[in-house]
Enzyme design. Structure first.
Site, PDB file in Angstrom:
ATOM      1  N   ASP A 278       0.805  -1.226   0.000  1.00  0.00           N
ATOM      2  CA  ASP A 278       0.000   0.000   0.000  1.00  0.00           C
ATOM      3  C   ASP A 278       0.842   1.281   0.000  1.00  0.00           C
ATOM      4  O   ASP A 278       0.331   2.350  -0.288  1.00  0.00           O
ATOM      5  CB  ASP A 278      -0.927   0.020   1.226  1.00  0.00           C
ATOM      6  CG  ASP A 278      -0.184  -0.200   2.538  1.00  0.00           C
ATOM      7  OD1 ASP A 278       1.056  -0.317   2.500  1.00  0.00           O
ATOM      8  OD2 ASP A 278      -0.823  -0.255   3.595  1.00  0.00           O
ATOM      9  N   HIS A 279       2.119   1.192   0.312  1.00  0.00           N
ATOM     10  CA  HIS A 279       2.949   2.397   0.426  1.00  0.00           C
ATOM     11  C   HIS A 279       3.669   2.723  -0.887  1.00  0.00           C
ATOM     12  O   HIS A 279       3.533   3.800  -1.430  1.00  0.00           O
ATOM     13  CB  HIS A 279       4.009   2.229   1.527  1.00  0.00           C
ATOM     14  CG  HIS A 279       3.495   2.439   2.919  1.00  0.00           C
ATOM     15  ND1 HIS A 279       2.546   1.628   3.491  1.00  0.00           N
ATOM     16  CD2 HIS A 279       3.809   3.360   3.854  1.00  0.00           C
ATOM     17  CE1 HIS A 279       2.306   2.055   4.718  1.00  0.00           C
ATOM     18  NE2 HIS A 279       3.050   3.101   4.973  1.00  0.00           N
TER      19      HIS A 279
ATOM     20  N   ASP B 187       4.198  -1.111  11.277  1.00  0.00           N
ATOM     21  CA  ASP B 187       3.742   0.224  10.902  1.00  0.00           C
ATOM     22  C   ASP B 187       3.173   0.859  12.158  1.00  0.00           C
ATOM     23  O   ASP B 187       2.449   0.211  12.910  1.00  0.00           O
ATOM     24  CB  ASP B 187       2.664   0.143   9.812  1.00  0.00           C
ATOM     25  CG  ASP B 187       2.379   1.522   9.249  1.00  0.00           C
ATOM     26  OD1 ASP B 187       2.930   1.854   8.181  1.00  0.00           O
ATOM     27  OD2 ASP B 187       1.645   2.293   9.899  1.00  0.00           O
TER      28      ASP B 187
ATOM     29  N   ARG C 138      -0.405  12.880  10.044  1.00  0.00           N
ATOM     30  CA  ARG C 138       0.923  13.475  10.277  1.00  0.00           C
ATOM     31  C   ARG C 138       1.138  14.659   9.354  1.00  0.00           C
ATOM     32  O   ARG C 138       0.863  14.566   8.149  1.00  0.00           O
ATOM     33  CB  ARG C 138       2.031  12.441  10.032  1.00  0.00           C
ATOM     34  CG  ARG C 138       2.038  11.408  11.106  1.00  0.00           C
ATOM     35  CD  ARG C 138       3.183  10.434  11.009  1.00  0.00           C
ATOM     36  NE  ARG C 138       3.133   9.599  12.192  1.00  0.00           N
ATOM     37  CZ  ARG C 138       3.494   8.338  12.264  1.00  0.00           C
ATOM     38  NH1 ARG C 138       3.994   7.741  11.198  1.00  0.00           N
ATOM     39  NH2 ARG C 138       3.397   7.677  13.381  1.00  0.00           N
TER      40      ARG C 138
ATOM     41  N   SER D 175       7.048   7.287  12.827  1.00  0.00           N
ATOM     42  CA  SER D 175       6.870   5.981  12.200  1.00  0.00           C
ATOM     43  C   SER D 175       7.644   4.870  12.903  1.00  0.00           C
ATOM     44  O   SER D 175       8.464   5.105  13.781  1.00  0.00           O
ATOM     45  CB  SER D 175       7.338   6.052  10.747  1.00  0.00           C
ATOM     46  OG  SER D 175       8.739   5.871  10.691  1.00  0.00           O
TER      47      SER D 175
ATOM     48  N   ARG E 175       9.535   2.889  11.049  1.00  0.00           N
ATOM     49  CA  ARG E 175      10.548   2.475  10.067  1.00  0.00           C
ATOM     50  C   ARG E 175      11.882   2.202  10.751  1.00  0.00           C
ATOM     51  O   ARG E 175      12.491   3.083  11.344  1.00  0.00           O
ATOM     52  CB  ARG E 175      10.677   3.518   8.941  1.00  0.00           C
ATOM     53  CG  ARG E 175      11.185   4.872   9.348  1.00  0.00           C
ATOM     54  CD  ARG E 175      11.064   5.865   8.197  1.00  0.00           C
ATOM     55  NE  ARG E 175       9.655   6.187   7.957  1.00  0.00           N
ATOM     56  CZ  ARG E 175       9.206   7.378   7.556  1.00  0.00           C
ATOM     57  NH1 ARG E 175      10.050   8.365   7.317  1.00  0.00           N
ATOM     58  NH2 ARG E 175       7.927   7.593   7.381  1.00  0.00           N
TER      59      ARG E 175
HETATM   60  C1  MIC Z   1       4.163   6.510   8.185  1.00  0.00           C
HETATM   61  O1  MIC Z   1       2.981   6.820   8.276  1.00  0.00           O
HETATM   62  O2  MIC Z   1       5.094   7.244   8.571  1.00  0.00           O
HETATM   63  C2  MIC Z   1       4.524   5.160   7.603  1.00  0.00           C
HETATM   64  C3  MIC Z   1       5.125   5.386   6.287  1.00  0.00           C
HETATM   65  O3  MIC Z   1       3.348   4.401   7.427  1.00  0.00           O
HETATM   66  C4  MIC Z   1       5.480   4.454   8.573  1.00  0.00           C
HETATM   67  C5  MIC Z   1       6.052   3.204   8.064  1.00  0.00           C
HETATM   68  C6  MIC Z   1       7.185   3.387   7.101  1.00  0.00           C
HETATM   69  O4  MIC Z   1       7.969   4.313   7.235  1.00  0.00           O
HETATM   70  O5  MIC Z   1       7.283   2.550   6.211  1.00  0.00           O
HETATM   71  C7  MIC Z   1       4.855   4.166   9.933  1.00  0.00           C
HETATM   72  O6  MIC Z   1       3.894   4.806  10.319  1.00  0.00           O
HETATM   73  O7  MIC Z   1       5.370   3.309  10.671  1.00  0.00           O
HETATM   74 FE1  SF4 Z   2       0.023   4.888   5.051  1.00  0.00          FE
HETATM   75 FE2  SF4 Z   2       1.354   5.627   7.247  1.00  0.00          FE
HETATM   76 FE3  SF4 Z   2      -0.130   7.383   5.862  1.00  0.00          FE
HETATM   77 FE4  SF4 Z   2      -1.320   5.481   7.218  1.00  0.00          FE
HETATM   78  S1  SF4 Z   2      -0.075   7.123   8.073  1.00  0.00           S
HETATM   79  S2  SF4 Z   2      -1.831   6.133   5.156  1.00  0.00           S
HETATM   80  S3  SF4 Z   2       0.094   3.762   6.975  1.00  0.00           S
HETATM   81  S4  SF4 Z   2       1.711   6.338   5.167  1.00  0.00           S
END
Ligand code: MIC
Ligand code: SF4
Length: 641
Positions: A64-65, A119, A379, A533, A535
């Protein structure tokens, strides 16, 4: 005294430790989820463990990313993920099927189960009564291999909901109110448990919006009870047999209490660049807006988008505004298409996007220079949209839709909405985009594209640690600052040597070069270092560049765990004033590392200034051996040998 719901679920899954606040416990994990941006690493790590098949009740791999395929990299990763899933007993949700958290809620979440996801928004599952926690990919890999998940026993906060939301106020405003009160570090070491008479007025998707964005508090997770509303949701998803009632005892004890009167809430907005910079929309009304985006795992449910359509129907998007809408899942998308709501969105002038994270992670739709962007996301960290000069505001879907028409930030209270959208009795259920694991796993060959590079491995920490201060940063540094995402960098998630060139690139583009030249480095941070996140690249890539320790005023939970997992020492100042006495390029030395770690505090010598200062570690004996062995993989190898 009675038990709260959180403690009941933890007790039912406890495998080590005592449920004493602040001490390390371990719990059994029933379900795992991964997404593609963290999943490739998680599965490389799982493969390295040599376990033939996942040992969880259910594991799902979502894509999905990284779906903007501007080169071969992302598509290669998808193919790797699909073949790994088939081989090791994992369900594979294909690209196009939706955002992991939305789909997991719809199709897999079960009240009372534990869910560990790579995640940070995994707590979305708390909306259905799961104990759903975000973690680094390595922790998820361990859980898939049958290992427990270690965490610090959190405090449990009772969030008592009273009254009922007004028709133009949404679940998003509830969590924005919690963020306004507690801030982005107010939830660290805590689980928020929602109770009170207001709970039954919220549908499961609304509850999920609240638990989803609880991640922005730094909380371990958030949870709602499983009640008749939960049963109705599961029945509408044709899964009623998976429902169980789960409530706290009537006289349940909590560590803290927060009371929120839903009837008193008004539309709220989080201002740049932090989800806790919350104000009433009324105070900001009239702000000229260039872009509106509706979607993300926070606000892209069927009811959210029907509400948006109710506001947009028969109207046109303001000529100066670009409106983009990304439905959260294929279920949502197809239902909107079949009942005609999609046509209303298109007629209004919305740009319809794929059912993915998309702009939320900077995968397209970067705003114009200095643009104001209003988004229903969770975010708004600096630079995350892909445009450093853009100002991103976070709101609920009602405010976003009203704003798209007016061209200025608009309080939805003036829209004349009289009812909230009801959850449908039946969702459209079609799991054909979820591929079950292979019946004959031996016949599956895992396909690896050239972008997938082997996992770099750390070395043991030396007895005398000498390192230069590579960078000194302020409070609330996010993992988006440490390891940025976006369309250009995300395709390198399975290639640590390549992605490491971008560490701290938004703050200091010389970081990677200097770190490599120094050979051994320290990062100095303020409070809540590494928020955001899950990550693990924000630990793994600095590790690759030679970062050995981070000295900060305090840490965010997941990042702290990720640093330990990759053998980087997380330390906090005993005396915060010492932060001011360190400068970039100072040479620091910690002597007799192992014996110092046996105590609570360590002495650090600043060889440049000639001063010494004290730091603390709050590592368990288990974590100390992981970090000194050079990370969890080395540690496990050493133990097995
Ligand atoms: C995000 O919302 O920051 C992400 C991208 O979903 C991350 C995961 C990632 O960096 O792959 C998260 O929330 O953990
Ligand atoms: Fe995707 Fe993270 Fe954004 Fe949710 S907050 S939509 S998991 S990138």
């Amino acid at each position: 005294m009675g038990q709260n719901l959180t403690r009941k679920i933890i007790a039912a899954h406890l495998v080590a430790g005592e449920m004493k606040t602040g001490t390390e416990i371990a719990i059994r994990i029933d379900q795992t989820l991964t997404q593609d941006a963290t999943g490739t690493m998680a599965y490389l790590q799982f493969e390295a463990m040599g376990v033939p098949r996942v040992k969880t009740e259910l594991s799902v791999s979502y894509v999905d990313h990284n779906t903007l395929q501007t080169g071969f990299e992302n598509a290669d990763d998808h193919r790797f993920l699909q073949t790994v899933a088939a081989k090791y007993g994992i369900y594979f949700s294909r690209p196009g099927n939706g955002i992991c958290h939305q789909v997991h809620l719809e199709r897999f979440g079960v009240p009372g189960k534990t869910l560990l996801g790579s995640d940070s928004h995994t707590p979305t599952g708390g909306g259905i009564g799961m104990l759903a926690i975000g973690a680094g990919g390595l922790d998820v890999a361990v859980a898939m291999g049958g290992g427990p998940f270690y965490l610090t026993m959190p405090k449990v906060v009772k969030v008592e909901l009273l009254g009922q939301l007004k028709p133009y106020v949404s679940a998003k405003d509830v969590i924005l109110e919690v963020l306004r009160r507690l801030t982005v570090k107010g939830g660290v070491g805590k689980i928020l448990e929602y109770t009170g008479p207001g709970v039954k007025t919220l549908t499961v998707p609304e509850r999920a919006t609240i638990t989803n964005m609880g991640a922005e508090l730094g909380a371990t997770t958030s949870i709602f009870p499983s009640d008749e509303v939960t049963r109705a949701f599961l029945a509408a998803q044709q899964r009623e047999e998976q429902w169980v009632e789960l409530l706290p005892d009537e006289d349940a004890e909590y560590d803290e209490t927060l009371v929120i009167d839903l009837s008193a809430l008004e539309p709220l907005v989080a201002c740049p660049h932090s989800p806790d910079a919350v104000k009433p929309v009324r105070e900001m009304a009239g702000l000229k807006v260039d872009q509106v985006i509706i979607g993300s795992c926070t606000n892209s449910s069927f009811t959210d988008l029907v509400q948006v359509a109710n506001i947009l129907r028969g109207k046109k998007v303001h000529p100066d505004v670009s409106l983009a809408i990304a439905p959260g899942s294929r279920q949502v998308f197809e239902m909107l298409a079949r009942n005609g709501v999609l046509a209303d969105l298109i007629a209004a002038g919305a740009r319809i996007l794929e059912t993915t994270c998309g702009p939320c992670i900077g995968m397209g739709q970067a705003p114009a220079t200095n643009a104001v962007s209003v988004r229903t996301f969770n975010r708004n960290f600096y630079g995350r949209s892909g445009t450093a000069s853009a100002k991103v505001y976070l709101t609920g879907p009602e405010t976003a839709a009203a704003t798209a028409i007016a061209g200025v930030l608009t309080d939805a209270s003036g829209l004349g909405l009289t009812t909230r959208v009801e959850m449908p009795q039946q969702f459209l259920v079609d799991d054909s985009m979820i591929i079950p694991p292979a019946a004959e796993p031996d016949k599956v060959e895992v396909v690896r594209g050239p972008n997938i590079k082997p996992l770099p491995v750390n070395t043991e920490l030396p007895e005398t640690l000498q390192a230069s201060v590579l960078i000194k940063v302020e409070d609330n540094i996010t993992t988006d600052h440490i390891m940025p995402a976006g369309a250009k960098i995300l395709p390198l998630r399975s290639n640590i040597p390549a992605i490491s060139a971008y560490v701290f690139s938004q703050i200091d583009p010389t970081f990677a070069e200097r770190a490599k030249a120094a050979g051994s480095g320290v990062v100095v941070g303020g409070h809540n270092y590494g928020q955001g996140s899950s990550r693990e690249h924000a630990a793994l890539a600095p590790m690759y560049l030679g970062v050995k320790a981070v000295i900060a005023k305090s840490f965010a939970r997941i990042h702290h765990a990720n640093l330990v997992n990759f053998g980087i020492l997380p330390l906090t100042f005993v005396n915060e004033a010492d932060y001011d006495r360190i400068n970039r390029d100072d040479k620091l030395e910690i002597r007799n590392l192992r014996s110092q770690l046996a105590g609570e505090t360590l002495t650090v010598h600043n060889l440049t200034t000639g001063e010494t200062f004290m730091v603390r570690h709050n590592l368990s004996p288990r974590q100390i051996s992981i970090v000194t062995d050079g990370g969890l993989l080395n540690h496990t190898r050493k133990q097995n040998a």
